[in-house]
Design a protein around this motif. Structure first.
Motif, PDB file in Angstrom:
ATOM      1  N   MET A 141      -2.160  -0.129   2.402  1.00  0.00           N
ATOM      2  CA  MET A 141      -2.020   1.230   2.726  1.00  0.00           C
ATOM      3  C   MET A 141      -3.160   1.456   3.714  1.00  0.00           C
ATOM      4  SD  MET A 141       0.644   2.909   1.534  1.00  0.00           S
ATOM      5  CE  MET A 141       1.878   2.530   0.796  1.00  0.00           C
ATOM      6  N   THR A 171       5.576   4.356  -2.889  1.00  0.00           N
ATOM      7  CA  THR A 171       5.259   3.603  -4.193  1.00  0.00           C
ATOM      8  C   THR A 171       6.937   3.984  -4.783  1.00  0.00           C
ATOM      9  OG1 THR A 171       3.146   4.035  -4.502  1.00  0.00           O
ATOM     10  CG2 THR A 171       4.523   3.826  -6.564  1.00  0.00           C
ATOM     11  N   GLN A 173      -0.915  -4.455   6.771  1.00  0.00           N
ATOM     12  CA  GLN A 173      -1.246  -3.094   6.382  1.00  0.00           C
ATOM     13  C   GLN A 173      -0.148  -2.132   6.981  1.00  0.00           C
ATOM     14  OE1 GLN A 173      -5.151  -1.662   6.811  1.00  0.00           O
ATOM     15  NE2 GLN A 173      -4.507   0.023   8.097  1.00  0.00           N
ATOM     16  N   ARG A 229      -2.596  10.671  -1.078  1.00  0.00           N
ATOM     17  CA  ARG A 229      -2.499  10.261  -2.534  1.00  0.00           C
ATOM     18  C   ARG A 229      -2.060  11.550  -3.120  1.00  0.00           C
ATOM     19  NH1 ARG A 229      -5.105   6.578  -0.173  1.00  0.00           N
ATOM     20  NH2 ARG A 229      -5.178   4.488  -0.742  1.00  0.00           N
ATOM     21  N   ALA A 256      -4.606   7.256   4.047  1.00  0.00           N
ATOM     22  CA  ALA A 256      -2.823   7.473   3.453  1.00  0.00           C
ATOM     23  C   ALA A 256      -3.308   8.638   2.436  1.00  0.00           C
ATOM     24  CB  ALA A 256      -2.626   6.382   2.793  1.00  0.00           C
ATOM     25  N   ASP A 266      -1.855  -0.195  -3.027  1.00  0.00           N
ATOM     26  CA  ASP A 266      -3.086   0.238  -2.012  1.00  0.00           C
ATOM     27  C   ASP A 266      -3.447  -0.902  -1.217  1.00  0.00           C
ATOM     28  OD1 ASP A 266      -2.965   2.718  -2.772  1.00  0.00           O
ATOM     29  OD2 ASP A 266      -4.717   2.680  -4.526  1.00  0.00           O
ATOM     30  N   THR A 267      -3.222  -2.100  -1.399  1.00  0.00           N
ATOM     31  CA  THR A 267      -3.701  -3.243  -0.724  1.00  0.00           C
ATOM     32  C   THR A 267      -2.929  -3.213   0.533  1.00  0.00           C
ATOM     33  OG1 THR A 267      -2.018  -4.714  -1.591  1.00  0.00           O
ATOM     34  CG2 THR A 267      -4.248  -4.653  -2.715  1.00  0.00           C
ATOM     35  N   VAL A 283       1.164   7.410  -0.135  1.00  0.00           N
ATOM     36  CA  VAL A 283       1.139   6.387  -1.104  1.00  0.00           C
ATOM     37  C   VAL A 283       2.259   6.671  -2.299  1.00  0.00           C
ATOM     38  CG1 VAL A 283       0.038   4.999  -3.031  1.00  0.00           C
ATOM     39  CG2 VAL A 283      -1.360   6.002  -0.773  1.00  0.00           C
ATOM     40  N   ASP A 284       2.438   7.690  -2.690  1.00  0.00           N
ATOM     41  CA  ASP A 284       3.230   8.107  -3.916  1.00  0.00           C
ATOM     42  C   ASP A 284       4.892   8.097  -3.162  1.00  0.00           C
ATOM     43  OD1 ASP A 284       1.079   8.744  -5.198  1.00  0.00           O
ATOM     44  OD2 ASP A 284       1.568  10.831  -5.351  1.00  0.00           O
ATOM     45  N   ASN A 293      -0.390  -3.874  -6.373  1.00  0.00           N
ATOM     46  CA  ASN A 293      -1.332  -2.875  -6.079  1.00  0.00           C
ATOM     47  C   ASN A 293      -0.798  -2.585  -4.680  1.00  0.00           C
ATOM     48  OD1 ASN A 293      -3.036  -0.901  -5.733  1.00  0.00           O
ATOM     49  ND2 ASN A 293      -4.767  -1.868  -6.230  1.00  0.00           N
TER      50      ASN A 293
END
Length: 347
Positions: free
Chosen positions: A338, A317, A106, A344, A342, A335-336, A313-314, A333
Motif C-alpha cells: 500500500m 483487503t 506497490q 484506513r 492509503a 500493508d506491504t 486498505v479496507d 500483510n
C-alpha cells in the motif's frame, strides 16, 4: 509500440525539473511513463481518457500505453523485465504474486470496482433451473471457464472474477469441497482458466451444454448479444457486491524514488476517472480503443462499475479476505503493497 520502444530508455528527462509542481507535488523526477495493461481491460479505461483529453500532458507526463498483453501475468512480467513502468493488474493475482515473493509491488492507485451485473456466470440455454444447472456444470470436469491470470501455476492462476464465483457457491464449496488444497488440484478439477477474450467464443462454440463461463464486462455484454447464452448467476451480489477488481501497480523501489511522478500521475488519473464515470464519455472511449468488442450495441448495454479516486486498505483487503476464506492465500500483510497515503478504516 514504436512509441513505446522510443520511451524504453526510461532516462531522466532534462525537462523533468521544469515540470510544474502543481497538485501538491514538486518537480517530476522524469517525464515519461510507460503503462502496460491486458487487452480489453475495462478497469483501465480512464488511462485512455487521460491520454485523449491531455490530463497526463497537463501534469508534464508523456504517457505511452501498451494494451497488447494477453494476461495479467504478461503485464507483470513486462514490469519485472523493465519494459513498462506501471501496470493495471487484477488484485487477486497481484496479491498472490506479492505474497509469494515473485515481485515487490506497490499499489499506486485503485482502478475499478465491479458494478451491479458487471460480472456474470453464463451458459448455453437448457431446460434446467439455473441453480440445478450450476450444480451440473460443477460435476463436469473443468466445467467452469474462468479468466486466467496467466501464471501457469494452479495455485496462482486466479483472478477476482474467479474468486467471486467460488465465493458465491458456498453450499457447493462446502458439500463438494470447492475449497482447494495447497497444490490447487481440487479447484483445477472444476475450473478451466482461459484468456478472457476467448471465453465467450469457447462457450458459444462448444457442443457440451454442461459448461458455464465467468465473464466480466465488456465481454459479458459482447457475448450476451447473441441468443446462444443465458445468465445463470449474477456474481455482483452479497459479499461480492461492488467488488474491488484491480489497480495500478509499480515496482516498490520506483514508486518510492519517483514520488512526484506518481503524485502527478494520480492527479491526472483522478481527473480521467471522474470524466470516465460519465457514461457517454466511457462509451466513446470504449468505441475508440476496444476494437470490435465495443460496438455501439455492446457499449450501450455495458454495466459499468466505479473508478475509486482514493486507495482504501479496507476496500482492497476485501479481496484478500475472500481469498483466505477459500484457502487461496496464506496470511499476508497487505500493508506491504500500500502507498503511504492509503486510507484506513474508511471502507
Amino acid at each position: 509500440m514504436a512509441t513505446l520502444g522510443a520511451a524504453a530508455c526510461n532516462g531522466k528527462s532534462s525537462a523533468a525539473g521544469a515540470a510544474a509542481g502543481g497538485a501538491g507535488h514538486g518537480p517530476l523526477e522524469q517525464t515519461h511513463l510507460r503503462i502496460g495493461m491486458p487487452k480489453g481491460e475495462l478497469g483501465a479505461l480512464p488511462i485512455f481518457t487521460g491520454v485523449d483529453k491531455g490530463y497526463f500532458k497537463d501534469q508534464g507526463i508523456d504517457v505511452t500505453v501498451d494494451d497488447s498483453y494477453a494476461s495479467y501475468q504478461d503485464t507483470l512480467k513486462a514490469l519485472g523485465d523493465g519494459k513498462v513502468d506501471l501496470v493495471y493488474d487484477d488484485y487477486a493475482h497481484a496479491i498472490l504474486a506479492q505474497s509469494k515473493g515473485n515481485y515487490r509491488l506497490q499499489l499506486v492507485a485503485e482502478g475499478y470496482n465491479a458494478g451491479d451485473g458487471s460480472v456474470e456466470l453464463l451458459s448455453k440455454p437448457t431446460n434446467t433451473r439455473s441453480e440445478d444447472q450450476v450444480r451440473t456444470v460443477f460435476k463436469a470436469s473443468q466445467g467452469f471457464l474462468v479468466p486466467m491470470a496467466g501464471t501457469g501455476d494452479p495455485s496462482t492462476d486466479f483472478t477476482v472474477p474467479t474468486v467471486m464465483l467460488m465465493t458465491r457457491l458456498p453450499d457447493i464449496a462446502n458439500s463438494m469441497k470447492l475449497k482447494i488444497d495447497d497444490s490447487g488440484t481440487e479447484a483445477q478439477a472444476h475450473l478451466k482458466t482461459m484468456a478472457v477474450g476467448a471465453i465467450g467464443e469457447k462457450l458459444t462454440g462448444v457442443l457440451d451444454a454442461n459448461v458455464a463461463a465467468v465473464l466480466p464486462e465488456p465481454y459479458f455484454s459482447s457475448t450476451s448479444t447473441t441468443d446462444k447464452v443465458v445468465k445463470l448467476l449474477d456474481l455482483t451480489r452479497g459479499s461480492t457486491q461492488a467488488m474491488p477488481m484491480g489497480g495500478y501497480f509499480a515496482k516498490q523501489d520506483f514508486a518510492v524514488s519517483d514520488t512526484n511522478l506518481f503524485k502527478a500521475f494520480t492527479t491526472a488519473l483522478n481527473q480521467a476517472k471522474t470524466v470516465t464515470s460519465q457514461r457517454a464519455a466511457a462509451m466513446a472511449e470504449l468505441q475508440a480503443h476496444y476494437g470490435t468488442i465495443a460496438t455501439a450495441t455492446v457499449s450501450a448495454s455495458i454495466s459499468f462499475g466505479t473508478f475509486p479516486t482514493t486507495v482504501s486498505v479496507d476496500r482492497v483487503t476485501r479481496v484478500l479476505t475472500l481469498m483466505q476464506d477459500l484457502n487461496l492465500a496464506s496470511f499476508f500483510n497487505i500493508d506491504t503493497m500500500m502507498p503511504p497515503d492509503a486510507l484506513r478504516g474508511q471502507g
